[in-house]
Motif scaffolding. Structure first.
Motif, PDB file in Angstrom:
ATOM      1  N   ALA A 158      75.053-131.206  72.122  1.00  0.00           N
ATOM      2  CA  ALA A 158      73.921-130.392  71.679  1.00  0.00           C
ATOM      3  C   ALA A 158      73.378-130.932  70.367  1.00  0.00           C
ATOM      4  N   VAL A 159      72.084-130.712  70.150  1.00  0.00           N
ATOM      5  CA  VAL A 159      71.413-131.160  68.927  1.00  0.00           C
ATOM      6  C   VAL A 159      70.610-130.006  68.361  1.00  0.00           C
ATOM      7  N   THR A 160      70.761-129.768  67.054  1.00  0.00           N
ATOM      8  CA  THR A 160      70.022-128.710  66.364  1.00  0.00           C
ATOM      9  C   THR A 160      69.833-129.140  64.920  1.00  0.00           C
ATOM     10  N   LEU A 161      69.393-128.229  64.054  1.00  0.00           N
ATOM     11  CA  LEU A 161      69.227-128.511  62.629  1.00  0.00           C
ATOM     12  C   LEU A 161      70.267-127.747  61.825  1.00  0.00           C
ATOM     13  N   ALA A 162      70.540-128.232  60.620  1.00  0.00           N
ATOM     14  CA  ALA A 162      71.613-127.647  59.814  1.00  0.00           C
ATOM     15  C   ALA A 162      71.215-126.305  59.190  1.00  0.00           C
ATOM     16  N   HIS A 163      69.936-126.108  58.841  1.00  0.00           N
ATOM     17  CA  HIS A 163      69.463-124.842  58.250  1.00  0.00           C
ATOM     18  C   HIS A 163      70.321-124.427  57.052  1.00  0.00           C
ATOM     19  N   ARG A 164      70.291-125.230  56.018  1.00  0.00           N
ATOM     20  CA  ARG A 164      71.140-125.007  54.845  1.00  0.00           C
ATOM     21  C   ARG A 164      70.902-123.651  54.162  1.00  0.00           C
ATOM     22  N   MET A 165      69.697-123.109  54.261  1.00  0.00           N
ATOM     23  CA  MET A 165      69.410-121.812  53.653  1.00  0.00           C
ATOM     24  C   MET A 165      69.517-120.674  54.659  1.00  0.00           C
ATOM     25  N   TRP A 209      74.467-122.072  52.820  1.00  0.00           N
ATOM     26  CA  TRP A 209      75.804-122.589  53.125  1.00  0.00           C
ATOM     27  C   TRP A 209      75.759-124.105  52.986  1.00  0.00           C
ATOM     28  N   LEU A 210      76.908-124.721  52.845  1.00  0.00           N
ATOM     29  CA  LEU A 210      76.992-126.157  52.631  1.00  0.00           C
ATOM     30  C   LEU A 210      77.717-126.793  53.810  1.00  0.00           C
ATOM     31  N   PRO A 211      76.985-127.448  54.715  1.00  0.00           N
ATOM     32  CA  PRO A 211      77.646-128.055  55.865  1.00  0.00           C
ATOM     33  C   PRO A 211      78.711-129.068  55.473  1.00  0.00           C
ATOM     34  N   GLU A 212      78.509-129.758  54.342  1.00  0.00           N
ATOM     35  CA  GLU A 212      79.495-130.754  53.927  1.00  0.00           C
ATOM     36  C   GLU A 212      80.846-130.130  53.566  1.00  0.00           C
ATOM     37  N   GLU A 213      80.858-128.822  53.284  1.00  0.00           N
ATOM     38  CA  GLU A 213      82.117-128.140  52.987  1.00  0.00           C
ATOM     39  C   GLU A 213      82.748-127.513  54.222  1.00  0.00           C
ATOM     40  N   ARG A 214      81.988-127.466  55.307  1.00  0.00           N
ATOM     41  CA  ARG A 214      82.483-126.801  56.515  1.00  0.00           C
ATOM     42  C   ARG A 214      82.713-127.740  57.699  1.00  0.00           C
ATOM     43  N   LEU A 215      81.955-128.842  57.745  1.00  0.00           N
ATOM     44  CA  LEU A 215      81.911-129.640  58.969  1.00  0.00           C
ATOM     45  C   LEU A 215      82.151-131.111  58.677  1.00  0.00           C
ATOM     46  N   PRO A 216      82.710-131.837  59.638  1.00  0.00           N
ATOM     47  CA  PRO A 216      82.819-133.280  59.487  1.00  0.00           C
ATOM     48  C   PRO A 216      81.458-133.940  59.686  1.00  0.00           C
ATOM     49  N   THR A 234      65.147-129.372  56.708  1.00  0.00           N
ATOM     50  CA  THR A 234      66.180-128.718  57.521  1.00  0.00           C
ATOM     51  C   THR A 234      66.842-127.574  56.767  1.00  0.00           C
ATOM     52  N   ASP A 235      66.117-127.017  55.804  1.00  0.00           N
ATOM     53  CA  ASP A 235      66.678-125.912  55.011  1.00  0.00           C
ATOM     54  C   ASP A 235      66.570-124.563  55.698  1.00  0.00           C
ATOM     55  N   THR A 236      65.344-124.186  56.091  1.00  0.00           N
ATOM     56  CA  THR A 236      65.072-122.795  56.450  1.00  0.00           C
ATOM     57  C   THR A 236      64.591-122.675  57.892  1.00  0.00           C
ATOM     58  N   LEU A 237      65.330-121.939  58.674  1.00  0.00           N
ATOM     59  CA  LEU A 237      64.969-121.709  60.073  1.00  0.00           C
ATOM     60  C   LEU A 237      63.687-120.879  60.146  1.00  0.00           C
ATOM     61  N   TYR A 238      62.677-121.410  60.846  1.00  0.00           N
ATOM     62  CA  TYR A 238      61.391-120.745  61.023  1.00  0.00           C
ATOM     63  C   TYR A 238      60.742-120.376  59.679  1.00  0.00           C
ATOM     64  N   GLY A 239      60.978-121.223  58.687  1.00  0.00           N
ATOM     65  CA  GLY A 239      60.379-120.966  57.382  1.00  0.00           C
ATOM     66  C   GLY A 239      59.148-121.811  57.159  1.00  0.00           C
ATOM     67  N   GLY A 240      58.494-121.587  56.021  1.00  0.00           N
ATOM     68  CA  GLY A 240      57.357-122.402  55.633  1.00  0.00           C
ATOM     69  C   GLY A 240      56.118-122.185  56.478  1.00  0.00           C
ATOM     70  N   ASP A 241      55.136-123.061  56.248  1.00  0.00           N
ATOM     71  CA  ASP A 241      53.877-122.973  56.989  1.00  0.00           C
ATOM     72  C   ASP A 241      53.943-123.864  58.224  1.00  0.00           C
ATOM     73  N   THR A 242      52.805-123.988  58.925  1.00  0.00           N
ATOM     74  CA  THR A 242      52.815-124.753  60.167  1.00  0.00           C
ATOM     75  C   THR A 242      53.071-126.242  59.915  1.00  0.00           C
ATOM     76  N   TYR A 243      52.620-126.749  58.782  1.00  0.00           N
ATOM     77  CA  TYR A 243      52.878-128.161  58.463  1.00  0.00           C
ATOM     78  C   TYR A 243      54.383-128.396  58.334  1.00  0.00           C
ATOM     79  N   TYR A 244      55.049-127.512  57.623  1.00  0.00           N
ATOM     80  CA  TYR A 244      56.511-127.603  57.465  1.00  0.00           C
ATOM     81  C   TYR A 244      57.193-127.511  58.825  1.00  0.00           C
ATOM     82  N   ARG A 245      56.713-126.592  59.657  1.00  0.00           N
ATOM     83  CA  ARG A 245      57.311-126.411  60.988  1.00  0.00           C
ATOM     84  C   ARG A 245      57.157-127.662  61.841  1.00  0.00           C
ATOM     85  N   LEU A 246      55.985-128.313  61.757  1.00  0.00           N
ATOM     86  CA  LEU A 246      55.794-129.533  62.538  1.00  0.00           C
ATOM     87  C   LEU A 246      56.742-130.626  62.050  1.00  0.00           C
TER      88      LEU A 246
END
Length: 586
Positions: A56-63, A83-90, A142-154
């Protein structure tokens, strides 16, 4: 073998790559917003149980998505859930670059391993642009899931689609099938086309090249609402994706009504397209008449959503139910009292959580309605309060009524936020001595599990035909909790009226449908609830009839034989215990 070794083996043997903007991996990782992400997580958990060779492939969504806070009037505010993926995941083991905004964007990955009951591992790659070599703003994609404006989303969707394919290639993963879970991942088709051309200009792509990409791709659409399909202006398309890619979308049907349309890209580049319920397939076919639309009804992962008390009962009495959900059919050999006792434990746990969060003391002997889902206006959370006097009369007839609400509104969804406020305002206007209503904040997987297991009735009141599927009622059914719902989405297939729950009849207005809801409560549900034997039988039917079908084991098996590898349908039949050996079989 260690999990690390199993994950490496899974990447080598991968046949299916599953792309989703959000995936609910576990309760304490804020990598999902709601139903789409939970479905994705349940899909992977069942695929792992069945031994499906998938990544599976997704984004980290750090915020994260956001933490919801409600004041006493029901006004929602939000704060990030970092959350910090580097502290939780390989680390995934590779770093790649893609061309976005006419410059190089570096992407690294983290790996989360979904381990099934058979020990099979499905690696999940979480893409991350927080790389030192990137421009400061690019690091936030890759910070915020469904965040920002449409440019950020693209930009986000470019990371998912273009970056995801590049990451798989860098890791030596060569899937035969790419499954797009909603249109957010549609740009993966562009990456596959670019790979096929091997450095040739995109302008040289032919219909034959497009057909070759199409044969690799499967697309699941989730929304029957036109506004729910991601669209971007052509100026943004050129700025983010560049002129060569933009020309391809214009030439091969990715532009609709003057806008870059992710759904149309996915439709044009997929050999198999499906909706997420029988009715949703029909609605989607009407929306997109030029593309054949199939339907594979959603499900939920039984091992995740069955409460601990009910799971203990199943472990004792339903041999092998975790490996083979068909075993839930054997609930008909279990004494009704055992089912009601297990549910009573779950209800008690919910009541304790309500009191801990709100200070309101619910009673175990009072009918409790559950309503929890994204706070969207079409879901009509206030329909229960159309006629409060009648609701009060029903509650008096019952000796009381308890209603538990939960659900987040997107931070930019002002009408959704207003709906929460309306629910809480309506609750304040009721006689709390007869009808107790609470709205629990920060709806997530943990709270969702408590609600679907602990309620007595699961209520769902969408405006037809806007419910694509819905899965919370499926989770309730696994716990013996019947639904009271509008006939839309999955309930059109799951409702045996009076047996697995009750249907709210269609009406010409909200008021008319609310009247039908009250009629069901008053004339059918109240008498059934007051007859403990009859109610227990309904609970048994929920598990035995709906639990055995509306699960992701059945759903993944149908994807395998209908969408992924239909030519092998007669050879490989996922969905049974022998699927633990699928890795060797395929």
């Amino acid at each position: 073998m260690t999990v690390q070794e199993l994950a490496a083996e899974a990447l080598r043997n991968c046949r299916v790559a599953y792309f989703s903007m959000e995936i609910a991996l576990e309760e304490n990782l804020p990598t999902y917003s709601g139903g789409l992400g939970v479905l994705a997580g349940d899909t992977l958990r069942s695929a792992a149980d069945l031994g499906i060779p998938m990544v599976a492939v997704t984004l980290a969504h750090r915020m994260g998505y956001f933490r919801q806070m409600l004041d006493s009037d029901g006004r929602q505010t939000e704060e990030p859930m970092p959350w910090l993926p580097e502290e939780r995941l390989p680390a995934a083991g590779a770093e790649v670059s893609v061309q976005v905004q006419n410059r190089e964007l570096r992407i690294r990955g983290w790996r989360y391993d979904v381990v099934g009951v058979t020990g099979h591992v499905i690696p999940v790659l979480l893409l991350d642009t927080d790389v030192e070599a990137n421009e400061p703003w690019d690091r936030t994609f890759t910070d915020t899931l469904y965040g920002g404006d449409t440019y950020y989303r693209l930009c986000q969707e470019a990371v998912l689609g273009l970056g995801g394919v590049a990451m798989l290639k860098a890791l030596g993963v060569t899937p035969e099938v790419f499954h797009m879970n909603e249109g957010h991942a549609a740009l993966l088709t562009t990456a596959l086309l670019e790979q096929r051309l091997k450095g040739r200009a995109l302008a040289t792509a032919t219909d034959e090249d497009v057909e070759a990409v199409k044969q690799q791709c499967v697309f699941t659409t989730h929304t029957p609402v036109p506004a729910g399909h991601d669209k971007f202006g052509q100026d943004q398309m050129h700025a983010v994706l560049g002129p060569e890619r933009s020309e391809i979308y214009g030439r091969f049907g990715g532009i609709h009504e003057g806008l870059l349309n992710m759904t149309y890209i996915a439709l044009r580049f997929s050999r198999y397209v499906n909706g997420v319920a029988m009715q949703h397939g029909k609605v989607s076919q009407a929306m997109f008449p030029d593309t054949p639309i199939h339907s594979i009804t959603n499900g939920v992962h039984a091992g995740t959503w069955v409460s601990s008390a009910m799971a203990e009962l199943f472990d004792r009495r339903l041999d092998g139910w975790r490996e083979d959900n068909d075993a839930l059919r054997s609930i008909y050999g279990v004494e009704l009292q055992e089912i009601t006792e297990a549910h009573a434990v779950s209800k008690r746990r919910l009541i304790e959580e309500v009191q801990r969060r709100t200070g309101v003391a619910f009673r175990e002997d009072v009918l409790t309605l559950g309503f929890a889902r994204r706070a969207a206006t079409y879901k009509r959370a206030t329909l229960l309060f159309e006629d409060t006097q009648r609701l009060l009369r029903i509650a008096q007839q019952l000796g009381g009524l308890q209603i538990v609400y939960a659900g987040k509104a997107h931070p930019a969804d002002a009408p959704g936020k207003a709906l929460i406020h309306e629910v809480i305002s309506a609750a304040h206007g009721l006689k709390q001595s007869v009808v107790h209503v609470v709205y629990l904040e920060n709806y997530d997987m943990q709270l969702g599990g408590m609600l679907t297991a602990g309620a007595d009735i699961w209520v769902n009141t969408p405006r037809r035909p806007y419910e694509a599927s819905g899965t919370s009622g499926m989770k309730a059914a696994l716990n013996g909790v019947p639904s009271l719902s509008i006939l839309d989405g999955w309930w059109m297939e799951g409702c045996a009226d009076g047996t697995t729950g009750w249907a709210i009849e269609d009406g010409a207005s909200d008021e008319e449908e609310a009247t039908h809801l009250y009629q069901k409560l008053e004339t059918e549900i109240v008498p059934a609830y007051q007859n403990k034997q009859a109610w227990a039988k309904v609970m048994q039917h929920c598990i035995g009839m709906n639990g055995t079908f509306f699960n992701t084991q059945r759903m993944v098996a149908q994807y395998w034989r209908r969408a992924y590898f239909p030519e092998q349908a007669g050879v490989v039949l996922p969905g049974k215990r022998e699927m633990a050996e699928i890795g060797a079989a395929v």
